[in-house]
Design an enzyme around this catalytic site. Structure first.
Site, PDB file in Angstrom:
ATOM      1  N   TYR A  98     -13.370  -2.742  10.650  1.00  0.00           N
ATOM      2  CA  TYR A  98     -12.001  -2.203  10.687  1.00  0.00           C
ATOM      3  C   TYR A  98     -11.384  -2.370  12.085  1.00  0.00           C
ATOM      4  CZ  TYR A  98      -8.418   1.460   9.813  1.00  0.00           C
ATOM      5  OH  TYR A  98      -7.262   2.181   9.667  1.00  0.00           O
ATOM      6  N   ARG A 117       0.950   5.554  -1.996  1.00  0.00           N
ATOM      7  CA  ARG A 117       0.590   6.891  -1.478  1.00  0.00           C
ATOM      8  C   ARG A 117       0.482   6.820   0.057  1.00  0.00           C
ATOM      9  NH1 ARG A 117      -5.845   6.553  -3.167  1.00  0.00           N
ATOM     10  NH2 ARG A 117      -6.525   5.866  -1.121  1.00  0.00           N
ATOM     11  N   GLY A 171       0.822  -1.211   0.000  1.00  0.00           N
ATOM     12  CA  GLY A 171       0.000   0.000   0.000  1.00  0.00           C
ATOM     13  C   GLY A 171       0.851   1.253   0.000  1.00  0.00           C
ATOM     14  N   ASP A 214      -2.350  -7.668  -5.282  1.00  0.00           N
ATOM     15  CA  ASP A 214      -3.462  -7.634  -4.325  1.00  0.00           C
ATOM     16  C   ASP A 214      -3.034  -8.462  -3.117  1.00  0.00           C
ATOM     17  OD1 ASP A 214      -5.707  -7.941  -2.814  1.00  0.00           O
ATOM     18  OD2 ASP A 214      -6.966  -8.742  -4.424  1.00  0.00           O
ATOM     19  N   VAL A 215      -2.831  -7.797  -1.968  1.00  0.00           N
ATOM     20  CA  VAL A 215      -2.309  -8.525  -0.798  1.00  0.00           C
ATOM     21  C   VAL A 215      -3.282  -9.580  -0.278  1.00  0.00           C
ATOM     22  CG1 VAL A 215      -0.787  -6.643  -0.044  1.00  0.00           C
ATOM     23  CG2 VAL A 215      -3.120  -6.790   0.884  1.00  0.00           C
ATOM     24  N   ALA A 250     -10.475  -5.960  12.639  1.00  0.00           N
ATOM     25  CA  ALA A 250      -9.275  -6.316  11.865  1.00  0.00           C
ATOM     26  C   ALA A 250      -8.027  -5.725  12.515  1.00  0.00           C
ATOM     27  CB  ALA A 250      -9.405  -5.806  10.431  1.00  0.00           C
ATOM     28  N   LYS A 251      -8.117  -4.465  12.961  1.00  0.00           N
ATOM     29  CA  LYS A 251      -6.932  -3.809  13.512  1.00  0.00           C
ATOM     30  C   LYS A 251      -6.547  -4.379  14.877  1.00  0.00           C
ATOM     31  CE  LYS A 251      -5.756  -0.896  10.243  1.00  0.00           C
ATOM     32  NZ  LYS A 251      -4.616  -1.294   9.372  1.00  0.00           N
TER      33      LYS A 251
HETATM   34  P1  NAD Z   1      -4.468   5.331   1.799  1.00  0.00           P
HETATM   35  O1  NAD Z   1      -5.869   5.004   1.406  1.00  0.00           O
HETATM   36  O2  NAD Z   1      -3.955   6.703   1.520  1.00  0.00           O
HETATM   37  O3  NAD Z   1      -3.459   4.289   1.124  1.00  0.00           O
HETATM   38  C1  NAD Z   1      -3.712   2.910   1.163  1.00  0.00           C
HETATM   39  C2  NAD Z   1      -2.989   2.242   0.008  1.00  0.00           C
HETATM   40  O4  NAD Z   1      -3.271   0.833   0.096  1.00  0.00           O
HETATM   41  C3  NAD Z   1      -3.493   2.707  -1.380  1.00  0.00           C
HETATM   42  O5  NAD Z   1      -2.400   3.068  -2.191  1.00  0.00           O
HETATM   43  C4  NAD Z   1      -4.223   1.477  -1.915  1.00  0.00           C
HETATM   44  O6  NAD Z   1      -4.162   1.345  -3.339  1.00  0.00           O
HETATM   45  C5  NAD Z   1      -3.495   0.340  -1.203  1.00  0.00           C
HETATM   46  N1  NAD Z   1      -4.294  -0.890  -1.152  1.00  0.00           N
HETATM   47  C6  NAD Z   1      -5.599  -1.011  -0.814  1.00  0.00           C
HETATM   48  N2  NAD Z   1      -5.994  -2.286  -0.938  1.00  0.00           N
HETATM   49  C7  NAD Z   1      -4.920  -3.009  -1.345  1.00  0.00           C
HETATM   50  C8  NAD Z   1      -4.687  -4.386  -1.657  1.00  0.00           C
HETATM   51  N3  NAD Z   1      -5.685  -5.283  -1.583  1.00  0.00           N
HETATM   52  N4  NAD Z   1      -3.447  -4.763  -2.055  1.00  0.00           N
HETATM   53  C9  NAD Z   1      -2.445  -3.848  -2.172  1.00  0.00           C
HETATM   54  N5  NAD Z   1      -2.603  -2.534  -1.892  1.00  0.00           N
HETATM   55  C10 NAD Z   1      -3.817  -2.115  -1.491  1.00  0.00           C
HETATM   56  O7  NAD Z   1      -4.381   4.960   3.350  1.00  0.00           O
HETATM   57  P2  NAD Z   1      -3.380   5.448   4.509  1.00  0.00           P
HETATM   58  O8  NAD Z   1      -4.092   6.475   5.311  1.00  0.00           O
HETATM   59  O9  NAD Z   1      -2.035   5.722   3.972  1.00  0.00           O
HETATM   60  O10 NAD Z   1      -3.364   4.116   5.406  1.00  0.00           O
HETATM   61  C11 NAD Z   1      -2.315   3.174   5.392  1.00  0.00           C
HETATM   62  C12 NAD Z   1      -2.527   2.174   6.513  1.00  0.00           C
HETATM   63  O11 NAD Z   1      -2.585   2.872   7.758  1.00  0.00           O
HETATM   64  C13 NAD Z   1      -3.835   1.384   6.421  1.00  0.00           C
HETATM   65  O12 NAD Z   1      -3.628   0.076   6.885  1.00  0.00           O
HETATM   66  C14 NAD Z   1      -4.742   2.131   7.371  1.00  0.00           C
HETATM   67  O13 NAD Z   1      -5.784   1.300   7.836  1.00  0.00           O
HETATM   68  C15 NAD Z   1      -3.774   2.523   8.449  1.00  0.00           C
HETATM   69  N6  NAD Z   1      -4.176   3.645   9.292  1.00  0.00           N
HETATM   70  C16 NAD Z   1      -4.403   4.872   8.748  1.00  0.00           C
HETATM   71  C17 NAD Z   1      -4.771   5.919   9.581  1.00  0.00           C
HETATM   72  C18 NAD Z   1      -5.019   7.309   9.062  1.00  0.00           C
HETATM   73  O14 NAD Z   1      -5.473   8.151   9.855  1.00  0.00           O
HETATM   74  N7  NAD Z   1      -4.752   7.617   7.797  1.00  0.00           N
HETATM   75  C19 NAD Z   1      -4.910   5.707  10.964  1.00  0.00           C
HETATM   76  C20 NAD Z   1      -4.680   4.438  11.473  1.00  0.00           C
HETATM   77  C21 NAD Z   1      -4.295   3.409  10.624  1.00  0.00           C
END
Ligand code: NAD
Length: 257
Positions: A157, A16, A13, A66-67, A160-161
């Site tokens: 979510y 971005r 992921g 796709d993970v 899962a987390k």
């Molecule tokens: P984001 O949506 O900006 O980026 C997520 C990336 O994961 C995207 O590029 C997407 O294409 C990729 N992705 C989605 N499904 C996929 C799959 N099946 N296989 C491969 N890639 C896949 O999200 P983010 O905010 O950067 O979040 C990153 C991680 O941090 C996630 O696990 C999210 O749950 C976690 N997180 C985010 C926040 C927050 O506030 N942004 C807080 C806590 C946890």
């Protein structure tokens, strides 16, 4: 000398958001980085833009995968090893949200979230550990969330987390004897497209949504991908070799109560 000279890091992921922030930090510290993402062209673009530390022979690659799919994960790890010459660090960061109150949450909302976060981390870790065990060295960093502690509208979510925290502890026990450290980071509010999409869903501007998040946080600001990258770089480094099975909350203190 960077902390990750000669190391290969795989970050899912990472096209971005948080993943890209981590990829950038690891690359700055000397790692060769594989940007693994569902969005193949964005993965390639992000990988091409990563820095290469001065005097370093590191190279980066973008891989579409796709993970949540076993065959896709196996092919991705094989490509990393073939193109970058090995694998030393795995960050299971890919994630999605499908928020809804329980009575409106569909079976698909549940399955999709479980598939990416939990099954994705399982499949990637399983594929990577073969190499880690053989070389008696590896670092896994999973991405949990403050939502693990409970968050309205996120039953899927949150489950899962929190599941990832149990997964982290169990892999810590199983893989420790093989020189492998497994830890998790639980971010609070991080300014990315994921939280921007949540703002849109609840009918707020990105600016107001971030301001509201900052106001009820002890450090009075939102987090940025660089905040998670700093913690990930520590946990993936040899300075953290006596730390395993832990979840580090990087949330500006929002979970302190
Ligand atoms: P984001 O949506 O900006 O980026 C997520 C990336 O994961 C995207 O590029 C997407 O294409 C990729 N992705 C989605 N499904 C996929 C799959 N099946 N296989 C491969 N890639 C896949 O999200 P983010 O905010 O950067 O979040 C990153 C991680 O941090 C996630 O696990 C999210 O749950 C976690 N997180 C985010 C926040 C927050 O506030 N942004 C807080 C806590 C946890």
């Amino acid at each position: 000398m960077g902390r990750f000279d000669g190391r290969v890091a795989v970050i899912t992921g990472a096209a971005r958001g948080i993943g890209l922030g981590v990829a950038t930090r690891f690359a700055e510290e000397g790692a060769s980085v594989a940007v693994v993402d569902l969005d193949e062209s964005a993965a390639a673009e992000s990988a091409a833009a990563l820095p290469v530390a001065a005097g370093s022979s590191a190279k980066h690659t973008g891989i579409g995968a796709d993970v949540g799919n076993g065959a896709s994960v196996e092919a991705a790890i094989d490509r990393v090893v073939a193109e970058l010459g090995g694998i030393h660090i795995l960050m299971n960061n890919a994630g999605i949200t499908r928020d809804n109150l329980l009575f409106k949450m569909t079976e698909d909302d549940w399955d999709l979230v479980m598939n990416v976060h939990l099954k994705g981390s399982f499949l990637m870790s399983k594929a990577a550990q073969k190499h880690f065990v053989a070389q008696k060295y590896g670092k896994i960093v999973n991405v949990s969330s403050t939502s693990a502690l409970g968050n309205r509208g996120q039953a899927n979510y949150s489950a899962a987390k929190m599941g990832l925290q149990g997964f982290t502890r169990t892999l810590g026990i199983e893989l420790g004897p093989f020189g492998i450290n497994v830890n998790a980071i639980a971010p609070g509010f991080i300014a990315t497209e994921m939280t921007d999409a949540t703002a849109a869903r609840v009918g707020m501007s990105v600016e107001d949504f971030r301001k509201a998040a900052a106001e009820h946080n002890p450090v009075r600001r939102v987090g940025y991908p660089e905040d998670i990258a700093a913690a990930a770089a520590f946990l993936a480094s040899d300075e953290a070799s006596y730390i395993t099975g832990q979840t580090l909350y990087v949330d500006g203190g929002v979970t302190l109560g």
